[in-house]
Design a protein around this motif. Structure first.
Motif, short mmCIF file in Angstrom:
data_model
loop_
_atom_site.label_atom_id
_atom_site.label_comp_id
_atom_site.label_asym_id
_atom_site.label_seq_id
_atom_site.Cartn_x
_atom_site.Cartn_y
_atom_site.Cartn_z
N LYS A 1 6.62 -13.21 32.62
CA LYS A 1 6.55 -14.21 33.68
C LYS A 1 5.11 -14.26 34.14
O LYS A 1 4.51 -13.23 34.47
N VAL A 2 4.54 -15.47 34.16
CA VAL A 2 3.14 -15.65 34.56
C VAL A 2 3.00 -15.34 36.05
O VAL A 2 3.72 -15.89 36.88
N GLN A 3 2.08 -14.43 36.37
CA GLN A 3 1.81 -14.02 37.75
C GLN A 3 0.59 -14.74 38.33
O GLN A 3 0.57 -15.12 39.49
N THR A 4 -0.46 -14.86 37.49
CA THR A 4 -1.72 -15.47 37.92
C THR A 4 -2.27 -16.29 36.76
O THR A 4 -2.20 -15.84 35.61
N ALA A 5 -2.78 -17.47 37.04
CA ALA A 5 -3.41 -18.29 36.01
C ALA A 5 -4.55 -19.07 36.66
O ALA A 5 -4.36 -20.16 37.19
N GLU A 6 -5.72 -18.48 36.65
CA GLU A 6 -6.92 -19.13 37.19
C GLU A 6 -7.81 -19.46 36.00
O GLU A 6 -8.46 -18.57 35.44
N PRO A 7 -7.77 -20.73 35.52
CA PRO A 7 -8.45 -21.09 34.28
C PRO A 7 -9.87 -20.55 34.16
O PRO A 7 -10.66 -20.61 35.10
N LYS B 1 3.36 -20.88 28.64
CA LYS B 1 2.66 -21.93 29.39
C LYS B 1 1.90 -21.23 30.51
O LYS B 1 2.49 -20.42 31.24
N PRO B 2 0.61 -21.53 30.69
CA PRO B 2 -0.19 -20.87 31.73
C PRO B 2 0.07 -21.44 33.12
O PRO B 2 -0.83 -21.95 33.78
N VAL B 3 1.33 -21.34 33.56
CA VAL B 3 1.74 -21.88 34.85
C VAL B 3 2.39 -20.74 35.64
O VAL B 3 3.34 -20.11 35.15
N VAL B 4 1.88 -20.47 36.84
CA VAL B 4 2.43 -19.38 37.65
C VAL B 4 3.93 -19.59 37.83
O VAL B 4 4.38 -20.69 38.16
N GLY B 5 4.69 -18.53 37.56
CA GLY B 5 6.14 -18.58 37.68
C GLY B 5 6.85 -18.89 36.38
O GLY B 5 8.06 -18.69 36.27
N LEU C 1 -5.90 -14.18 34.06
CA LEU C 1 -4.54 -14.49 33.66
C LEU C 1 -3.75 -13.19 33.71
O LEU C 1 -4.21 -12.17 33.18
N SER C 2 -2.61 -13.21 34.37
CA SER C 2 -1.76 -12.01 34.35
C SER C 2 -0.31 -12.42 34.20
O SER C 2 0.10 -13.50 34.64
#
Length: 136
Positions: free
Chosen positions: A63-69, A44-48, A73-74
């Protein structure tokens, strides 16, 4: 005082892709599409958000670190004793999108992982481009 941290290596793949960032973002963040070009997952592209990727050879914990649509994405990419970060950057161009992927954090003593990533990511990119070509 000297820095005792070892230098780390990174794998970078960049491609100009003839699709808009919005379409590429979907392929990078929707689980059913990720499965087509990368691995089975519960992403899921949700930080955390914590997620798993799985393949015949094993699993990756992330673990998602960054998700700026449509831009960046990191996420962490951890498997066995490898602790790395994968960062995707999408930049609009006149013909589509410059897609850049960097996997960073390979220690000098992790040559097998590094060589595997250098060989694997271009294949993942090719599969991603095939998925993009089939998408609406």
């Amino acid at each position: 005082m000297t820095n005792t941290e070892p230098e780390t290596l990174s794998v970078v793949v960049e491609r100009e892709i003839p699709h808009p960032p919005e379409k590429i973002w979907r392929a990078l963040t929707q689980p059913h599409l990720i499965e087509e070009w990368l691995m089975k997952n519960d992403f899921k592209p949700v930080v955390g958000d914590r997620f798993n990727l799985s393949a015949d050879w094993g699993t990756v914990d992330g673990k998602v670190q960054t998700a700026e649509p449509h831009k960046t994405l990191s996420y962490t990419w951890d498997t066995k004793d490898l602790r790395s970060v994968v960062t995707w950057t999408l930049t609009t161009t006149s013909t589509g999108t410059l897609l850049r992927m960097e996997q960073s954090g390979f220690r000098p003593d992790q040559q097998p992982y590094y060589r595997g990533a250098k060989a694997g990511w271009p294949r993942f990119f090719a599969a991603l481009e095939e998925v993009l070509a089939r998408m609406d």
